[in-house]
Design a protein around this motif. Structure first.
Motif, PDB file in Angstrom:
ATOM      1  N   ASP A  94       0.823  -1.212   0.000  1.00 27.17           N
ATOM      2  CA  ASP A  94       0.000   0.000   0.000  1.00 27.17           C
ATOM      3  C   ASP A  94       0.861   1.267   0.000  1.00 27.17           C
ATOM      4  OD1 ASP A  94      -2.631   1.331   0.248  1.00 27.17           O
ATOM      5  OD2 ASP A  94      -1.860   1.932   2.216  1.00 27.17           O
ATOM      6  N   SER A  95       1.888   1.279   0.841  1.00 34.73           N
ATOM      7  CA  SER A  95       2.762   2.457   0.892  1.00 34.73           C
ATOM      8  C   SER A  95       3.561   2.623  -0.397  1.00 34.73           C
ATOM      9  CB  SER A  95       3.717   2.348   2.094  1.00 34.73           C
ATOM     10  OG  SER A  95       4.541   1.203   1.962  1.00 34.73           O
ATOM     11  N   PHE A  96       3.947   1.501  -1.016  1.00 36.46           N
ATOM     12  CA  PHE A  96       4.689   1.556  -2.280  1.00 36.46           C
ATOM     13  C   PHE A  96       3.816   2.127  -3.391  1.00 36.46           C
ATOM     14  CE2 PHE A  96       6.019  -0.338  -6.306  1.00 36.46           C
ATOM     15  CZ  PHE A  96       7.358   0.003  -6.338  1.00 36.46           C
ATOM     16  N   ILE A  97       2.547   1.715  -3.440  1.00 42.89           N
ATOM     17  CA  ILE A  97       1.639   2.194  -4.484  1.00 42.89           C
ATOM     18  C   ILE A  97       1.302   3.674  -4.292  1.00 42.89           C
ATOM     19  CG2 ILE A  97      -0.721   1.963  -5.400  1.00 42.89           C
ATOM     20  CD1 ILE A  97      -0.474  -1.048  -4.879  1.00 42.89           C
ATOM     21  N   LYS A  98       1.132   4.088  -3.027  1.00 45.84           N
ATOM     22  CA  LYS A  98       0.740   5.473  -2.750  1.00 45.84           C
ATOM     23  C   LYS A  98       1.884   6.467  -2.917  1.00 45.84           C
ATOM     24  CE  LYS A  98      -3.163   4.506   0.292  1.00 45.84           C
ATOM     25  NZ  LYS A  98      -3.697   4.594   1.670  1.00 45.84           N
ATOM     26  N   ASP A  99       3.098   5.993  -2.886  1.00 47.07           N
ATOM     27  CA  ASP A  99       4.245   6.883  -3.050  1.00 47.07           C
ATOM     28  C   ASP A  99       4.337   7.342  -4.512  1.00 47.07           C
ATOM     29  OD1 ASP A  99       6.576   8.289  -2.914  1.00 47.07           O
ATOM     30  OD2 ASP A  99       7.778   6.660  -2.063  1.00 47.07           O
ATOM     31  N   SER A 100       4.283   8.652  -4.729  1.00 45.56           N
ATOM     32  CA  SER A 100       4.290   9.201  -6.086  1.00 45.56           C
ATOM     33  C   SER A 100       5.618   8.953  -6.814  1.00 45.56           C
ATOM     34  CB  SER A 100       4.001  10.707  -6.051  1.00 45.56           C
ATOM     35  OG  SER A 100       4.973  11.373  -5.243  1.00 45.56           O
ATOM     36  N   LYS A 101       6.687   8.734  -6.075  1.00 47.24           N
ATOM     37  CA  LYS A 101       7.992   8.482  -6.679  1.00 47.24           C
ATOM     38  C   LYS A 101       8.023   7.147  -7.429  1.00 47.24           C
ATOM     39  CE  LYS A 101      10.536  11.061  -3.133  1.00 47.24           C
ATOM     40  NZ  LYS A 101      11.536  10.953  -2.039  1.00 47.24           N
ATOM     41  N   ASN A 102       7.132   6.235  -7.031  1.00 47.57           N
ATOM     42  CA  ASN A 102       7.137   4.896  -7.622  1.00 47.57           C
ATOM     43  C   ASN A 102       6.172   4.753  -8.795  1.00 47.57           C
ATOM     44  OD1 ASN A 102       8.956   4.018  -5.613  1.00 47.57           O
ATOM     45  ND2 ASN A 102       7.281   3.643  -4.198  1.00 47.57           N
ATOM     46  N   GLU A 103       5.630   5.866  -9.257  1.00 50.42           N
ATOM     47  CA  GLU A 103       4.617   5.799 -10.322  1.00 50.42           C
ATOM     48  C   GLU A 103       5.178   5.178 -11.599  1.00 50.42           C
ATOM     49  OE1 GLU A 103       1.569   8.775 -12.744  1.00 50.42           O
ATOM     50  OE2 GLU A 103       2.714   9.527 -11.028  1.00 50.42           O
TER      51      GLU A 103
END
Length: 200
Positions: A94-103
């Motif tokens: 969840d935190s990985f998906i919500k992080d904009s850097k990982n888009e």
């Protein structure tokens, strides 16, 4: 009394609250994934079917089909283990998906997965596409080949039944035979299966 929302993620989090239990549980799930994947390999399935057939004498065709259908059951275990792992790592995911850097990373991973699934689907349909040939499908392919040979949309050389299925033969099968040629019926059939599945 405080009500805590019940979910599989909450259950997994509470069950794996201890680091030791969490590591053991993750190890069991990874081992389960590997074991299920091992039994899903075609070479392993062929070996098991031959080994069982050598010890049990039964009619080959029906018994072999039942064995192969039973050997697809590890797919359920593979899916369950994968889902359980996702529940355990739900917070990290969840935190990985919500992080904009990982888009960009998410887009690349999604594209790789889609390409991999499509490639496997194409290979599977190319190898096993003949198993989808019922009476209608085989007639469609033969008619498509005839239309391609005669360069016509409707031919008097074919005895049509109660309907003219021009959509299949004219729009798809006939041009495929013109482009691919008549030496690769398996590829034409595989593309037709993909087209029908994508429409459905």
């Amino acid at each position: 009394m405080m009500n805590k929302q019940f979910s599989l993620e909450v259950m997994a989090e509470e069950f794996c609250s201890s680091k030791t239990i969490r590591k053991v549980f993750i190890g069991v799930l990874v081992a389960g994934l590997a074991l299920c994947l091992f039994f899903l390999l075609p070479s392993i399935q062929d070996f098991l079917v031959k080994a069982i057939q050598s010890k049990i004498h039964r009619p080959v065709n029906s018994f072999t089909e039942r064995l192969y259908s039973l050997l697809t059951l590890p797919l359920i275990g593979f899916s369950a283990c994968g889902f359980a792992l996702c529940c355990i790592f739900s917070k990290q995911i969840d935190s990985f998906i919500k992080d904009s850097k990982n888009e960009k990373t998410i887009i690349v991973i999604s594209c790789i997965i889609i390409f991999f699934v499509l490639a496997l689907t194409c290979i599977f349909f190319y190898i096993h596409g003949h198993k989808w040939l019922n009476g209608d499908s085989s007639a469609e392919m033969v008619l498509g080949k005839l239309l391609a040979d005669e360069n016509k949309l409707v031919t008097p050389s074919w005895l049509y039944s109660t309907e003219l299925r021009l959509v299949y033969q004219t729009i798809f099968t006939m041009p495929l035979f013109k482009i691919i040629g008549d030496n690769n019926w398996a590829l034409v059939r595989a593309i037709n299966i993909l087209r029908k599945d994508s429409v459905i």
